[in-house]
Write a protein that holds these residues in place. Structure first.
Motif, short mmCIF file in Angstrom:
data_model
loop_
_atom_site.label_atom_id
_atom_site.label_comp_id
_atom_site.label_asym_id
_atom_site.label_seq_id
_atom_site.Cartn_x
_atom_site.Cartn_y
_atom_site.Cartn_z
N VAL A 1 0.86 -1.19 0.00
CA VAL A 1 0.00 0.00 0.00
C VAL A 1 0.90 1.24 0.00
O VAL A 1 2.08 1.14 0.34
CB VAL A 1 -0.94 0.02 1.24
CG1 VAL A 1 -1.94 -1.11 1.18
CG2 VAL A 1 -0.15 -0.06 2.53
N PRO A 2 0.35 2.41 -0.39
CA PRO A 2 1.19 3.61 -0.37
C PRO A 2 1.76 3.84 1.04
O PRO A 2 1.07 3.63 2.04
CB PRO A 2 0.21 4.73 -0.74
CG PRO A 2 -0.92 4.06 -1.45
CD PRO A 2 -1.02 2.68 -0.86
N ALA A 3 3.02 4.27 1.10
CA ALA A 3 3.69 4.48 2.39
C ALA A 3 2.92 5.47 3.25
O ALA A 3 2.91 5.38 4.48
CB ALA A 3 5.12 4.97 2.16
N GLN A 4 2.26 6.44 2.59
CA GLN A 4 1.51 7.47 3.32
C GLN A 4 0.02 7.13 3.37
O GLN A 4 -0.82 8.03 3.37
CB GLN A 4 1.69 8.82 2.63
CG GLN A 4 3.11 9.34 2.64
CD GLN A 4 3.48 9.96 3.97
OE1 GLN A 4 2.61 10.24 4.79
NE2 GLN A 4 4.76 10.17 4.20
N CYS A 5 -0.32 5.84 3.38
CA CYS A 5 -1.73 5.41 3.33
C CYS A 5 -2.57 6.13 4.39
O CYS A 5 -2.21 6.18 5.57
CB CYS A 5 -1.81 3.90 3.54
SG CYS A 5 -3.48 3.25 3.45
N ALA A 6 -3.73 6.65 3.96
CA ALA A 6 -4.57 7.47 4.85
C ALA A 6 -5.29 6.64 5.92
O ALA A 6 -5.71 7.17 6.94
CB ALA A 6 -5.61 8.23 4.02
N LEU A 7 -5.46 5.34 5.67
CA LEU A 7 -6.22 4.51 6.61
C LEU A 7 -5.40 4.20 7.86
O LEU A 7 -4.22 3.86 7.77
CB LEU A 7 -6.64 3.20 5.93
CG LEU A 7 -7.54 2.28 6.77
CD1 LEU A 7 -8.88 2.94 7.09
CD2 LEU A 7 -7.79 0.95 6.04
N ARG A 8 -6.06 4.30 9.00
CA ARG A 8 -5.43 3.98 10.29
C ARG A 8 -4.90 2.54 10.29
O ARG A 8 -5.58 1.62 9.83
CB ARG A 8 -6.50 4.14 11.38
CG ARG A 8 -6.09 3.72 12.76
CD ARG A 8 -7.29 3.89 13.69
NE ARG A 8 -6.92 3.61 15.07
CZ ARG A 8 -7.70 3.94 16.11
NH1 ARG A 8 -8.85 4.55 15.91
NH2 ARG A 8 -7.31 3.67 17.33
N SER A 9 -3.69 2.35 10.77
CA SER A 9 -3.18 0.99 10.91
C SER A 9 -4.03 0.24 11.92
O SER A 9 -4.50 0.82 12.90
CB SER A 9 -1.72 1.02 11.39
OG SER A 9 -0.88 1.41 10.33
N GLY A 10 -4.24 -1.04 11.68
CA GLY A 10 -5.05 -1.83 12.60
C GLY A 10 -5.61 -3.06 11.91
O GLY A 10 -5.19 -3.42 10.81
N VAL A 11 -6.57 -3.69 12.59
CA VAL A 11 -7.16 -4.94 12.11
C VAL A 11 -8.62 -4.67 11.71
O VAL A 11 -9.35 -4.00 12.45
CB VAL A 11 -7.08 -6.02 13.20
CG1 VAL A 11 -7.74 -7.32 12.73
CG2 VAL A 11 -5.61 -6.28 13.58
#
Length: 321
Positions: free
Chosen positions: A222-232
């Motif tokens: 995924v893009p390094a600056q991905c807007a989605l919060r890291s998580g599950v």
């Protein structure tokens, strides 16, 4: 709507002199506000016998200026990969996409050159739709008034569009969407997009750890600056069969098993085994479950993954696929 656009990385277009109905923007996310703009361009192109065209930029101009000013913390997060953005524009019936590399040359181009070289010489623009606050050219010196004057000179019409608001009067914008994704608010993101948030990519080889602990995963960059919060997350996966498949996914840098890793999306399909390596897959995010965690050991991590998989099964038992 047609599903393919012609993409031009340099202007003027090498194979076309067609006069165009054009809009200009970053289109990160292609949210409902963008969709209204694309529909207007498509409709006008149809009515006037023009090619529907979008001029967009890579990287995001704000990212370029942040890095040029040595302020990397000001680089905006990325809602879509470039491929996702381009394919979504095509899905919305845009025939031609002028993908401009945003570099020193473009940043320092005068407003007059922007109009003369890109809009007139580059796209043979006859009708142009831009936001009311649209600025362009060196130091953002170009405004709507200059566009209108140039339009009279070169023979194109300029229409402006106000911000698009939702049914509650709230502005629909990429920054609103970034905020929703940053906190894992998938419901708000769905409201702004008009559909569930999704990330697509080719399945790549991972470290095969998931397979050894009974949870094989499909790995997507995924893009390094991905807007989605890291998580599950609870997800469904498209592109691997006739129907979407249920899954649970982790977006993050895998803190338990790797240090200094790059951002990766790992998807475990529930009760399915599919050889997906190299396939283009689309992952749709349905529910945020928990933050990414660093576990003290593998057994603790496996127990957490089992719990995540059960939460995902419960979700699909209730909502269906």
């Amino acid at each position: 709507m047609k599903n393919s656009s012609t993409i031009y990385r340099t202007l003027p277009r090498h194979d076309s002199q067609r006069p165009s109905a054009v809009t200009i923007g970053n289109f990160d996310g292609v949210h409902r506000g963008h969709q209204a703009i694309l529909a207007r361009v498509r409709q006008t192109a149809l009515e006037r016998g023009l090619a529907s065209a979008v001029m967009t930029f890579s990287p995001h101009p704000r990212a370029f200026f942040a890095l040029r000013g040595r302020r990397p913390e000001l680089v905006p997060t990325q809602i879509n990969s470039l491929r996702d953005k381009l394919s979504t524009l095509a899905r919305h019936g845009i025939e031609q996409i002028a993908l401009q590399r945003f570099d020193h040359r473009l940043a320092d181009m005068s407003a007059e050159d922007f109009i003369g070289r890109l809009l007139v010489g580059g796209l043979n623009t006859r009708w142009l739709l831009v936001g009311e606050d649209f600025r362009y050219g060196h130091k953002r010196s170009g405004d709507i008034e200059l566009l209108r004057r140039s339009g009279r000179e070169y023979g194109f019409e300029v229409e402006t569009i106000a911000d698009v608001a939702d049914e509650h009067g709230h502005r629909i914008s990429s920054s609103e969407l970034r905020t929703a994704l940053a906190v894992g608010n998938l419901e708000r993101a769905r409201h702004l997009l008009g559909h569930a948030y999704r990330i697509s990519g080719h399945v790549v080889h991972g470290q095969k750890l998931g397979r050894s602990i009974g949870f094989p995963t499909l790995n997507l960059r995924v893009p390094a600056q991905c807007a989605l919060r890291s998580g599950v997350y609870v997800v469904q996966v498209h592109g691997l069969g006739d129907k979407p498949m249920a899954g649970v996914a982790s977006l993050g840098v895998r803190p338990t098993v790797s240090s200094g890793g790059r951002l990766l999306l790992e998807v475990h399909l529930l009760d399915r085994r599919v050889d997906a390596y190299g396939k283009l897959t689309c992952v749709e995010f349905l529910e945020y479950l928990r933050d990414e965690e660093k576990f003290p050991d593998l057994p603790t991590m496996i127990a957490a993954i089992e719990q995540d998989a059960q939460s995902a099964r419960d979700h699909f038992a209730f909502h269906g696929l």
